[in-house]
Scaffold this motif. Structure first.
Motif, PDB file in Angstrom:
ATOM      1  N   VAL A   1       0.958  -1.442  -0.150  1.00  0.00           N
ATOM      2  CA  VAL A   1       0.100   0.161  -0.365  1.00  0.00           C
ATOM      3  C   VAL A   1       0.781   1.207  -0.350  1.00  0.00           C
ATOM      4  N   VAL A   2       0.124   2.436  -1.201  1.00  0.00           N
ATOM      5  CA  VAL A   2       0.934   3.424  -1.244  1.00  0.00           C
ATOM      6  C   VAL A   2       0.289   5.131  -0.170  1.00  0.00           C
ATOM      7  N   LEU A   3       0.500   4.777   0.713  1.00  0.00           N
ATOM      8  CA  LEU A   3       0.080   6.574   1.576  1.00  0.00           C
ATOM      9  C   LEU A   3      -0.098   7.851   0.415  1.00  0.00           C
ATOM     10  N   MET A   4      -0.513   8.392  -0.779  1.00  0.00           N
ATOM     11  CA  MET A   4      -0.148   9.081  -1.810  1.00  0.00           C
ATOM     12  C   MET A   4      -0.969  10.304  -1.342  1.00  0.00           C
ATOM     13  N   ASP A   5       0.149  11.711  -0.997  1.00  0.00           N
ATOM     14  CA  ASP A   5      -0.755  13.054  -0.747  1.00  0.00           C
ATOM     15  C   ASP A   5      -0.946  13.314  -2.598  1.00  0.00           C
ATOM     16  N   ILE A   6      -1.554  13.945  -2.520  1.00  0.00           N
ATOM     17  CA  ILE A   6      -1.632  14.573  -3.945  1.00  0.00           C
ATOM     18  C   ILE A   6      -0.948  16.183  -4.440  1.00  0.00           C
ATOM     19  N   ARG A   7      -0.690  16.762  -3.264  1.00  0.00           N
ATOM     20  CA  ARG A   7      -0.024  18.175  -3.559  1.00  0.00           C
ATOM     21  C   ARG A   7       0.876  18.405  -3.305  1.00  0.00           C
ATOM     22  N   MET A   8       2.107  18.014  -3.803  1.00  0.00           N
ATOM     23  CA  MET A   8       3.283  17.710  -3.235  1.00  0.00           C
ATOM     24  C   MET A   8       4.611  18.698  -4.551  1.00  0.00           C
ATOM     25  N   PRO A   9       5.219  18.927  -3.920  1.00  0.00           N
ATOM     26  CA  PRO A   9       6.573  20.073  -5.294  1.00  0.00           C
ATOM     27  C   PRO A   9       6.959  19.152  -5.949  1.00  0.00           C
ATOM     28  N   GLY A  10       7.711  19.630  -7.566  1.00  0.00           N
ATOM     29  CA  GLY A  10       7.912  18.415  -8.340  1.00  0.00           C
ATOM     30  C   GLY A  10       6.759  17.715  -8.916  1.00  0.00           C
ATOM     31  N   MET A  11       7.502  16.346  -9.356  1.00  0.00           N
ATOM     32  CA  MET A  11       6.658  15.463  -9.271  1.00  0.00           C
ATOM     33  C   MET A  11       5.087  14.735  -8.399  1.00  0.00           C
ATOM     34  N   GLY A  12       3.639  15.362  -8.608  1.00  0.00           N
ATOM     35  CA  GLY A  12       2.650  15.219  -8.060  1.00  0.00           C
ATOM     36  C   GLY A  12       2.364  13.892  -7.447  1.00  0.00           C
ATOM     37  N   GLY A  13       1.241  13.911  -6.708  1.00  0.00           N
ATOM     38  CA  GLY A  13       0.710  12.380  -6.366  1.00  0.00           C
ATOM     39  C   GLY A  13       0.210  12.007  -8.461  1.00  0.00           C
TER      40      GLY A  13
ATOM     41  N   GLU B   1       0.565   6.795 -11.599  1.00  0.00           N
ATOM     42  CA  GLU B   1       0.424   6.460 -13.458  1.00  0.00           C
ATOM     43  C   GLU B   1       1.845   5.992 -13.006  1.00  0.00           C
ATOM     44  N   ARG B   2       2.697   6.872 -12.677  1.00  0.00           N
ATOM     45  CA  ARG B   2       4.480   6.060 -13.159  1.00  0.00           C
ATOM     46  C   ARG B   2       4.288   4.466 -12.062  1.00  0.00           C
ATOM     47  N   ILE B   3       3.887   4.760 -10.775  1.00  0.00           N
ATOM     48  CA  ILE B   3       4.261   3.599  -9.986  1.00  0.00           C
ATOM     49  C   ILE B   3       2.895   2.131 -10.691  1.00  0.00           C
ATOM     50  N   LEU B   4       1.529   2.607 -11.219  1.00  0.00           N
ATOM     51  CA  LEU B   4       1.205   1.466 -11.667  1.00  0.00           C
ATOM     52  C   LEU B   4       1.635   1.051 -12.476  1.00  0.00           C
ATOM     53  N   ALA B   5       2.157   1.626 -13.590  1.00  0.00           N
ATOM     54  CA  ALA B   5       2.028   1.383 -15.271  1.00  0.00           C
ATOM     55  C   ALA B   5       3.685   0.377 -14.715  1.00  0.00           C
ATOM     56  N   GLU B   6       4.871   0.701 -14.265  1.00  0.00           N
ATOM     57  CA  GLU B   6       6.095   0.647 -14.036  1.00  0.00           C
ATOM     58  C   GLU B   6       5.844  -0.938 -12.791  1.00  0.00           C
ATOM     59  N   ALA B   7       5.318  -1.030 -11.576  1.00  0.00           N
ATOM     60  CA  ALA B   7       5.696  -1.752 -11.175  1.00  0.00           C
ATOM     61  C   ALA B   7       4.887  -3.543 -11.633  1.00  0.00           C
ATOM     62  N   PRO B   8       5.957  -4.352 -11.205  1.00  0.00           N
ATOM     63  CA  PRO B   8       5.345  -5.568 -11.325  1.00  0.00           C
ATOM     64  C   PRO B   8       4.047  -5.948 -11.438  1.00  0.00           C
ATOM     65  N   ASP B   9       3.434  -7.262 -11.118  1.00  0.00           N
ATOM     66  CA  ASP B   9       2.471  -8.028 -10.346  1.00  0.00           C
ATOM     67  C   ASP B   9       3.196  -8.366  -9.539  1.00  0.00           C
ATOM     68  N   PRO B  10       2.283  -8.378  -7.685  1.00  0.00           N
ATOM     69  CA  PRO B  10       1.136  -8.127  -8.367  1.00  0.00           C
ATOM     70  C   PRO B  10       1.695  -6.543  -7.799  1.00  0.00           C
TER      71      PRO B  10
END
Length: 222
Positions: free
Chosen positions: A50-62, A67-76
């Motif tokens: 599980v990733v607890l992800m804040d939405i508004r962050m400097p640089g790359m936001g939540g 998108e990056r995490i779910l696109a690049e992560a292997p299953d599961p």
């Protein structure tokens, strides 16, 4: 044991979340990140559940990080739980669209937070679909007459899979869908999982979004 990573740019909030989770039974803290880019790197290295992800962050936001995490992560892939200050935040809609499994208000109490992590970590939907539906309807209406993105391949779904997706978009739970269609909850789960796999969807919340964006469900209608 649920492996959790926290991403939040505000040190005091992040420290509070980390301290709470470290003290919780059945939870293992595997990392903390101060922005989305660091979160992406740490997720790849630590493989949290599980990733607890804040939405508004400097640089790359939540949203971008999700998108990056779910696109690049292997299953599961990890399940992303978005942290927000209010539930009709337009950024939450973007995060659900990107595949986040649900959202949690930052002013939620410790018990609510731990219950949310346990639910998401166990593969359950965090919120009733009706909550996601309310959010989706709000931003579908706000979008006005803008043309929708090219719809996913709904023609790849069977009739039953399409019907289960439509009822999910209307905000019905698996139990309610089962009663509506006179089938078992297990069969509902099977049809929904198959539909989500065919449409390359990562979460039930994303399925609700797709049901609206394809016109399978209309705001205020069914």
């Amino acid at each position: 044991m649920i492996r959790v990573l926290v991403a939040d740019d505000q040190f005091l909030i992040r420290a509070g979340l980390v301290g709470l989770l470290r003290a919780a039974p059945g939870v293992e803290m595997v990392g903390e990140a101060a922005d989305g880019e660091e979160a992406v790197e740490l997720v790849a290295r630590t493989r949290p559940d599980v990733v607890l992800m804040d939405i508004r962050m400097p640089g790359m936001g939540g949203i971008a990080a999700t998108e990056r995490i779910l696109a690049e992560a292997p299953d599961p892939a990890p399940r992303v739980l978005v942290l927000t200050t209010f539930d009709l935040d337009e950024y939450v809609y973007g995060a659900l669209r990107a595949g986040a499994s649900g959202f949690l208000l930052k002013d939620s109490g410790p018990e609510r937070l731990l219950a949310a992590v346990a639910a998401v970590g166990g593969g359950d939907a965090l919120f009733a679909p009706s909550v996601t539906r309310r959010l989706v309807e709000a931003f579908t209406r706000r979008a006005g007459g803008d043309p929708p993105q090219p719809p996913p391949r709904l023609d790849s779904l069977t009739g039953r899979e399409t019907e289960v997706l439509r009822l999910t978009g209307r905000g019905l739970s698996n139990q309610e869908i089962a009663a509506e269609l006179f089938i078992s909850e297990a069969t509902v789960k099977t049809h929904l999982n198959r539909a989500m796999n065919k449409l390359n969807l990562d979460s039930r919340a994303q399925a609700v979004v797709v049901a609206y964006e394809t016109g399978l469900v209309t705001p205020g209608g069914g």
